[in-house]
Each structure stands twice: as structure tokens, then as C-alpha cells.
Design an enzyme around this catalytic site. Structure first.
Site, mmCIF file in Angstrom:
data_model
loop_
_atom_site.group_PDB
_atom_site.id
_atom_site.type_symbol
_atom_site.label_atom_id
_atom_site.label_comp_id
_atom_site.label_asym_id
_atom_site.label_seq_id
_atom_site.Cartn_x
_atom_site.Cartn_y
_atom_site.Cartn_z
ATOM 1 N N GLU A 170 -39.983 16.842 130.160
ATOM 2 C CA GLU A 170 -39.453 15.464 130.189
ATOM 3 C C GLU A 170 -38.737 15.243 131.502
ATOM 4 O OE1 GLU A 170 -37.023 14.957 126.703
ATOM 5 O OE2 GLU A 170 -38.703 15.231 125.342
ATOM 6 N N HIS A 215 -38.470 10.146 124.098
ATOM 7 C CA HIS A 215 -37.236 10.810 123.632
ATOM 8 C C HIS A 215 -36.119 9.775 123.387
ATOM 9 C CE1 HIS A 215 -34.686 14.746 123.764
ATOM 10 N NE2 HIS A 215 -34.239 13.892 122.846
HETATM 11 P P1 NAD Z 1 -29.215 20.607 112.005
HETATM 12 O O1 NAD Z 1 -28.611 21.742 112.738
HETATM 13 O O2 NAD Z 1 -28.397 19.859 111.005
HETATM 14 O O3 NAD Z 1 -30.556 21.092 111.264
HETATM 15 C C1 NAD Z 1 -31.505 21.946 111.852
HETATM 16 C C2 NAD Z 1 -32.140 22.775 110.732
HETATM 17 O O4 NAD Z 1 -33.200 23.555 111.314
HETATM 18 C C3 NAD Z 1 -31.155 23.753 110.086
HETATM 19 O O5 NAD Z 1 -31.116 23.553 108.685
HETATM 20 C C4 NAD Z 1 -31.726 25.116 110.444
HETATM 21 O O6 NAD Z 1 -31.520 26.084 109.417
HETATM 22 C C5 NAD Z 1 -33.201 24.796 110.617
HETATM 23 N N1 NAD Z 1 -33.925 25.827 111.337
HETATM 24 C C6 NAD Z 1 -33.501 26.590 112.379
HETATM 25 N N2 NAD Z 1 -34.480 27.464 112.734
HETATM 26 C C7 NAD Z 1 -35.523 27.241 111.900
HETATM 27 C C8 NAD Z 1 -36.806 27.822 111.765
HETATM 28 N N3 NAD Z 1 -37.205 28.829 112.550
HETATM 29 N N4 NAD Z 1 -37.644 27.342 110.802
HETATM 30 C C9 NAD Z 1 -37.254 26.337 109.988
HETATM 31 N N5 NAD Z 1 -36.024 25.762 110.046
HETATM 32 C C10 NAD Z 1 -35.173 26.209 110.998
HETATM 33 O O7 NAD Z 1 -29.744 19.618 113.131
HETATM 34 P P2 NAD Z 1 -30.186 18.087 112.967
HETATM 35 O O8 NAD Z 1 -29.014 17.215 113.239
HETATM 36 O O9 NAD Z 1 -30.948 17.933 111.701
HETATM 37 O O10 NAD Z 1 -31.157 17.955 114.236
HETATM 38 C C11 NAD Z 1 -32.376 18.708 114.312
HETATM 39 C C12 NAD Z 1 -32.919 18.667 115.739
HETATM 40 O O11 NAD Z 1 -33.368 17.350 116.030
HETATM 41 C C13 NAD Z 1 -31.886 18.950 116.830
HETATM 42 O O12 NAD Z 1 -31.708 20.335 117.056
HETATM 43 C C14 NAD Z 1 -32.472 18.257 118.036
HETATM 44 O O13 NAD Z 1 -33.252 19.167 118.793
HETATM 45 C C15 NAD Z 1 -33.368 17.174 117.443
HETATM 46 N N6 NAD Z 1 -32.863 15.815 117.749
HETATM 47 C C16 NAD Z 1 -33.672 14.959 118.447
HETATM 48 C C17 NAD Z 1 -33.233 13.675 118.743
HETATM 49 C C18 NAD Z 1 -34.114 12.701 119.460
HETATM 50 O O14 NAD Z 1 -33.598 11.815 120.150
HETATM 51 N N7 NAD Z 1 -35.414 12.777 119.326
HETATM 52 C C19 NAD Z 1 -31.942 13.271 118.360
HETATM 53 C C20 NAD Z 1 -31.159 14.156 117.607
HETATM 54 C C21 NAD Z 1 -31.630 15.434 117.320
#
Ligand code: NAD
Length: 324
Positions: free
Chosen positions: A264, A283
Site C-alpha cells: 500500500e 484501506h
Molecule cells: P482483535 O485483536 O480484537 O481480534 C483479532 C482476533 O484475531 C483475536 O481474537 C485473535 O485471537 C485472532 N487471531 C490471531 N491470530 C490468529 C490466527 N492465526 N488464526 C485465527 N485467529 C487469529 O482485533 P480487531 O479489532 O478485531 O481487528 C482485527 C484486525 O483488523 C486488526 O488487527 C487490523 O489488522 C484490521 N483492521 C483493519 C482496518 C481497516 O481499515 N481495514 C481497521 C481496523 C482493523
């Protein structure tokens, strides 16, 4: 004393207003490493959005006291390097969860209702034949597959159960008990393959880690239903983009919604460009007016707390407080 806070990108006005009485905001004109390196020596704090925050940058700021992530994904911040220097890194979890959930839903609906080809039919003066050939699918009663059942995944489960009576299966080896959601019982599966085989809509909500990098590749796509859709609003490198493009061209899966990319900004040529069964966005999953305000407020509050000697909420390297 006035502190100086270096921001990799601008944030909502509410953040600048909160910051103003205590600190000078220095917004990088471009979120690129050489630019950030030239500004870092003056900074007492970093506020990081999508711009890079590697070891080199962390060591270029002798007065650095805290790094705040505007959002959740911290794969662009070298947390071990910050820990070495005793600098807390915190994020603002939950502040953009609603926004990302609505983006994932928008992508699923748009794919199921084939909105992109439908618009092409109208604009291409192909109304009659295009209409005759149009056939969508419904989300109602289908199976949602969640890879990652944290804040965003759980909220999406709740919305899909409430709005479309969807069944929900989830793969998350770190969650031992699924949260209770009105209207459905989330079924945790112990293998990703089981989820891939069962789901009609798969949505990815994991952080980018060595374990999740490339978690969806050719072999996994081949295990999905041919009628299934994949949505990725997590991090681009979680999906192998070449393999996904091939699967979309060859009808291995029905379609994909992609908000995040391995590189990106995206390069001028990309394997996912120009495909009818794809929805792409730059994004912006977390970028609603509401979420931008919540993120700005939370990240500035955390930075100010740290600058005034307090511990911010949601510190990701709490060991630094034990060391001393
Ligand atoms: P979170 O930490 O609440 O949840 C992430 C989940 O992923 C956790 O429950 C964790 O146990 C699980 N996880 C970790 N490794 C794993 C694996 N190998 N297999 C399966 N599950 C696994 O985070 P969230 O607030 O739900 O956000 C998730 C992700 O979304 C963030 O890390 C970020 O990268 C992405 N995000 C993107 C945007 C966007 O603008 N597109 C915005 C916010 C977050």
C-alpha cells in the site's frame, strides 16, 4: 513545557484540538520513512496511522516517550524496538470496529447483489440483455465464516445474525469460548479447512503476524465453495493476492471484497485489478467520520497521559513498566 508530537498522517480535528493546549503537532507532509526520519529528532511522541514506524525511526527520536497507534493493526510498528528503549506502544481497539464491520457488510452485500456488474450493465447500454442475465444471491440464512473472532469479528457475527439470520462459524485458536450473540450461536471450529468448506461468506479479521501471513493461499481457496465470497478488511498480506486473482478468474470462488493490500499504496498494475467479481477499496474500512473522531480522541488522550507520566490504556508492551 510544550511537547512535540509527530503524526505520520493527519487525524480528525477533535484530536488536534485536544492536543493544542499541551503539545505542538507536527504532521508529516508524506507518510514516508525519509520524511519521518527528518522530523523524528524533535518528537516527544509519535501518533502512527498507516505510515511506517520501524526500529530506525524509533531510534531517531532521542526524546521519544510514547507511540500511539490510531487504530488497531500494529504490524507497521516495531514494538520490540520500542520495548528495548522502554517506550510504551498503545493502540485504540474498538474505536473503528463499527466502521470495519459496516465495510465488510457493504462488500458482502455488494458482491451478493452483483452491484458492480449491474452498474456496468446500465452504463454500458446493455439494459435488456443485462437484466435478463442478472441473478444475485441472498445473505439471508447463509453461513458466515469468520477467520479471527476478536472485536470486529464478533460484532460482524452479531450484525449478520440479527439482520440476515445467518449461521456463524469461526476459526480462532486463541478464543476458547465464543461470545454469546443474540439470534445465533457462534460455532468455533478447530480447523480452518472446516470453515472454508462450510461458509458461504468468509470474512477475515486477524492481525498480520508471522502465523497469519498467507493464511489464505491457493490450497485454501480451493477448499472454499465455488459459490462463496471472500472479504478481507484485515491486512493484505494475510491473503496471497496472485492466488486469489487466479481463483477469481477461474471461478474457483464467486467473488472477493478487498480493502487491504500487501503493498500500500497499490502498484500501478495489480493482479486484482479489472476483475468483474471483485470490489476493491484503498484501506478505508475504518475511515468513517464517527470512527475518525473516536480514534483521534483515544490516541491523543493516550499520548497526553503518557507525556504527563501516566500509563495509557491498551499498552501492547506492558513489560516495560515491570522492567524499571
Ligand atoms: P482483535 O485483536 O480484537 O481480534 C483479532 C482476533 O484475531 C483475536 O481474537 C485473535 O485471537 C485472532 N487471531 C490471531 N491470530 C490468529 C490466527 N492465526 N488464526 C485465527 N485467529 C487469529 O482485533 P480487531 O479489532 O478485531 O481487528 C482485527 C484486525 O483488523 C486488526 O488487527 C487490523 O489488522 C484490521 N483492521 C483493519 C482496518 C481497516 O481499515 N481495514 C481497521 C481496523 C482493523
Amino acid at each position: 513545557m510544550t511537547f512535540r508530537v509527530l503524526l505520520t498522517e493527519p487525524i480528525d480535528r477533535v484530536g488536534f484540538e485536544l492536543l493544542a493546549p499541551a503539545a505542538e503537532a507536527i504532521v508529516a507532509p508524506e507518510p514516508k520513512l525519509p520524511v519521518l526520519l527528518s522530523l523524528a529528532p524533535r518528537a516527544d511522541a509519535f501518533i502512527v496511522r498507516a505510515g511506517p514506524c520501524p526500529r530506525e525511526l524509533i531510534y531517531a527520536a532521542p526524546n521519544l516517550k510514547v507511540i500511539g497507534k490510531h487504530g488497531v493493526g500494529v504490524d507497521n510498528i516495531d514494538i520490540p524496538a520500542a520495548s528495548e528503549r522502554g517506550i510504551p506502544v498503545f493502540s485504540t481497539p474498538g474505536t473503528n470496529a463499527e466502521a470495519v464491520v459496516e465495510m465488510a457488510l457493504a462488500m458482502m452485500l455488494s458482491l451478493a447483489r452483483r452491484l458492480r456488474p449491474a452498474q456496468q450493465v446500465v452504463e454500458g447500454n446493455n439494459y435488456v440483455r443485462g437484466r435478463a442475465n442478472y441473478l444475485a444471491v441472498e445473505m439471508q440464512g447463509k453461513t458466515l465464516g469468520l477467520i479471527g473472532l476478536g472485536r470486529i469479528g464478533s460484532l460482524l457475527a452479531q450484525k449478520c445474525a440479527a439482520a440476515f439470520a445467518m449461521r456463524v462459524v469461526a476459526y480462532d485458536p486463541y478464543v476458547k469460548q465464543a461470545p454469546s450473540v443474540p439470534g445465533t450461536e457462534i460455532q468455533l471450529v478447530s480447523s480452518l479447512d472446516e470453515l472454508l468448506a462450510r461458509a458461504d461468506f468468509i470474512s477475515i479479521h486477524v492481525p498480520l503476524t508471522p502465523e497469519t501471513r498467507g493464511i489464505i493461499g491457493r490450497a485454501q481457496l480451493a477448499k472454499m465453495k465455488r459459490t462463496a465470497y471472500l472479504v478481507n478488511t484485515a491486512r493484505g498480506a494475510v491473503v496471497e493476492e496472485e492466488a486469489l486473482a487466479e481463483a477469481l478468474r477461474e471461478g474457483v470462488i464467486a467473488g472477493a471484497g478487498i480493502d487491504v493490500f500487501a503493498q500500500e499504496p497499490t502498484p500501478a498494475e495489480h493482479p486484482l485489478f479489472g476483475l468483474d467479481n471483485v470490489i476493491l477499496s484503498p484501506h478505508v474500512g475504518g475511515q468513517t467520520a464517527e470512527a475518525m473522531q473516536k480514534m483521534a480522541r483515544a490516541v491523543v488522550e493516550g499520548v497526553l497521559a503518557a507525556l504527563h507520566g501516566q500509563r495509557p490504556a491498551n499498552v501492547l508492551n506492558p513489560d516495560i513498566y515491570r522492567a524499571g
